[in-house]
Design a protein around this motif. Structure first.
Motif, PDB file in Angstrom:
ATOM      1  N   ASP A  75      30.296  35.559 -34.648  1.00 42.07           N
ATOM      2  CA  ASP A  75      29.363  34.478 -35.321  1.00 42.07           C
ATOM      3  C   ASP A  75      28.021  34.822 -34.934  1.00 42.07           C
ATOM      4  O   ASP A  75      27.304  33.930 -34.992  1.00 42.07           O
ATOM      5  N   ALA A  77      25.236  35.523 -36.435  1.00 43.82           N
ATOM      6  CA  ALA A  77      24.043  35.073 -37.412  1.00 43.82           C
ATOM      7  C   ALA A  77      23.981  33.734 -37.218  1.00 43.82           C
ATOM      8  O   ALA A  77      22.966  32.938 -37.460  1.00 43.82           O
ATOM      9  N   GLN A  78      24.962  32.891 -36.966  1.00 41.56           N
ATOM     10  CA  GLN A  78      24.981  31.546 -36.740  1.00 41.56           C
ATOM     11  C   GLN A  78      24.441  30.949 -35.308  1.00 41.56           C
ATOM     12  O   GLN A  78      23.388  30.013 -35.040  1.00 41.56           O
ATOM     13  N   HIS A  79      24.744  31.955 -34.523  1.00 40.06           N
ATOM     14  CA  HIS A  79      24.181  31.884 -33.182  1.00 40.06           C
ATOM     15  C   HIS A  79      22.693  32.287 -32.959  1.00 40.06           C
ATOM     16  O   HIS A  79      22.032  31.575 -32.301  1.00 40.06           O
ATOM     17  N   PRO A  81      20.087  32.648 -35.674  1.00 38.66           N
ATOM     18  CA  PRO A  81      19.568  32.354 -37.044  1.00 38.66           C
ATOM     19  C   PRO A  81      18.325  33.089 -37.592  1.00 38.66           C
ATOM     20  O   PRO A  81      18.025  33.578 -38.536  1.00 38.66           O
ATOM     21  N   ASP A  87      24.759  40.829 -39.050  1.00 36.69           N
ATOM     22  CA  ASP A  87      26.115  40.988 -38.732  1.00 36.69           C
ATOM     23  C   ASP A  87      26.075  41.963 -37.624  1.00 36.69           C
ATOM     24  O   ASP A  87      25.124  42.978 -37.678  1.00 36.69           O
ATOM     25  N   GLN A 167      15.363  36.040 -31.339  1.00 33.70           N
ATOM     26  CA  GLN A 167      15.509  34.467 -31.365  1.00 33.70           C
ATOM     27  C   GLN A 167      15.028  33.980 -30.213  1.00 33.70           C
ATOM     28  O   GLN A 167      14.492  32.721 -30.297  1.00 33.70           O
TER      29      GLN A 167
END
Length: 392
Positions: A75, A77-79, A81, A87, A167
């Motif tokens: 996951d 991309a969710q963690h 963003p 991916d 990020q």
């Protein structure tokens, strides 16, 4: 003089980037600086890893670390963003551990049950089941294997690093292109880091995420540390009679590991006690392929009768000579020095969970999400190894 930081992370590979990511995520506004001497990562262990993840460890702590890492990678991309990496291309071909030990089935069964209790897919195959599942393998010498057919495989190593770094920056972390060349202490407190480009950085907390150079940092503080560089030569080979793109990553008792990679294979020897190398020694051990790996590959699968080395590279393990497992958490001899070292080849897959754990310890004083205290520095000072059977 550089201005001070709340936290100075020394080492900007995947571990340092993960720690910076979690610190700035958990505590927005925390001033985090990361010092990395080579932002190209040309010789970083992160970049030169074979980028795999597995749940097949014998110690429950390592299993839990990897289970979180798998969730994070799946996951991503969710963690992350704002990391710019949608991916990580996780390819879940699985890991296959092959054994010829007479009691392999019983021991593997116990470990597989433990791993499944944390969500892993591990199962035990006898020789007949191995032959049925992988008919291109020779199994006459095998007693049993464990196979994690879901939730184990390989992924984009530089995507993980790049996404975490981007990020962390978006969350306020600063990455410095410099090299730490010394640490200053005042009793049991680290006061400042000296930089190669001049000046020093003061901070409330310092994190040793320096990979193969981790022992240098402790040496500047007058302390010994059982972490050293170990050279690993990896070969990419073409085997036209052994094209099995769905094959798992094979860990063979014959002394090698191998996995498919875009029509070819990646292979290397299983690490042995071969002694340290210089931190800047990236000269390949080319004889390993013909002398050690190829005979074992051919023994395992006749399709490896004709092979050609396409390319090779050399990476380093930050090898913990005590027990080949991570050393984590606050150093008990210092008020503000934190450790994330000695992963011995497992650092990439362990980075998400370890980064989270170190951030928790720095911010709250203790482990929160996972109790990683078994991996702290006290065992090193007491010469008390953390036992793990599945070291690769």
């Amino acid at each position: 003089m550089q201005t001070g930081s709340d936290v100075l992370v020394i080492g900007g590979g995947v571990m340092g980037a993960s720690i910076a990511y979690w610190l700035t995520r958990m505590a927005p506004g925390t001033k985090v600086r990361v010092v990395e001497m080579d932002p190209s990562y040309a010789y970083a262990s992160t970049a030169l890893s074979v980028a795999s993840i597995r749940s097949q460890f014998s110690n429950p702590v390592n299993v839990q670390i990897s289970r979180f890492g798998l969730e994070f990678i799946r996951d991503f991309a969710q963690h992350v963003p704002l990391g710019g990496v949608p991916d990580l291309g996780l390819k879940e071909n699985g890991y296959l551990f092959l054994s010829a030990h007479p009691q392999a089935g019983e021991l593997m069964g116990e470990l597989a049950a433990m791993q499944r209790s944390f969500g892993a897919s591990s199962k035990v195959l006898d020789a007949a089941a191995i032959a049925a599942r992988f008919p291109w393998m020779a199994v006459d010498d095998l007693v049993a294997a464990t196979f994690g057919e879901v939730g184990e495989g390989w992924f984009d190593n530089m995507g993980l690093l790049g996404g975490l770094k981007a990020q962390a920056r978006a969350q306020g972390a600063e990455f410095l292109n410099d090299r730490v060349i010394g640490l200053e202490r005042d009793g049991d407190t680290v006061v400042a880091a000296k930089l190669a480009k001049g000046g020093r950085v003061e901070a409330a907390a310092f994190v040793n995420a320096a990979g193969t150079r981790a022992a240098d940092l402790l040496g500047w503080l007058g302390e010994s540390y059982p972490v050293e560089p170990r050279k690993r030569t990896v070969f990419v080979i073409d085997a036209p009679n052994a094209r099995h793109p769905d094959a798992p990553l094979i860990i063979d008792h014959l002394g090698y590991y191998a996995r498919p990679e875009q029509g070819h294979w990646i292979t290397a020897t299983v690490p042995s006690n071969d002694g340290p190398c210089a931190a800047d020694d990236f000269e390949p051990d080319l004889d390993q392929f013909e002398e050690l790996i190829w005979p074992a590959l051919y023994t395992r699968a006749p399709g490896f009768d004709a092979v050609k080395v396409i390319r090779h590279w050399v990476g380093h393990y930050a090898y913990n000579t005590l027990d080949q497992n991570a050393i984590l958490g606050r150093h008990p001899g210092f008020q503000n020095l934190y450790l994330a070292n000695g992963f011995s080849g497992h650092g990439l897959q362990q980075a998400p969970a370890v980064g989270r754990g170190l951030a928790e310890v720095i911010l709250t004083g203790d482990w929160q999400s996972l109790d990683l205290s078994e991996l702290d520095m006290r065992r090193v000072l007491e010469s008390r190894p953390f036992f793990e059977r599945a070291i690769v």
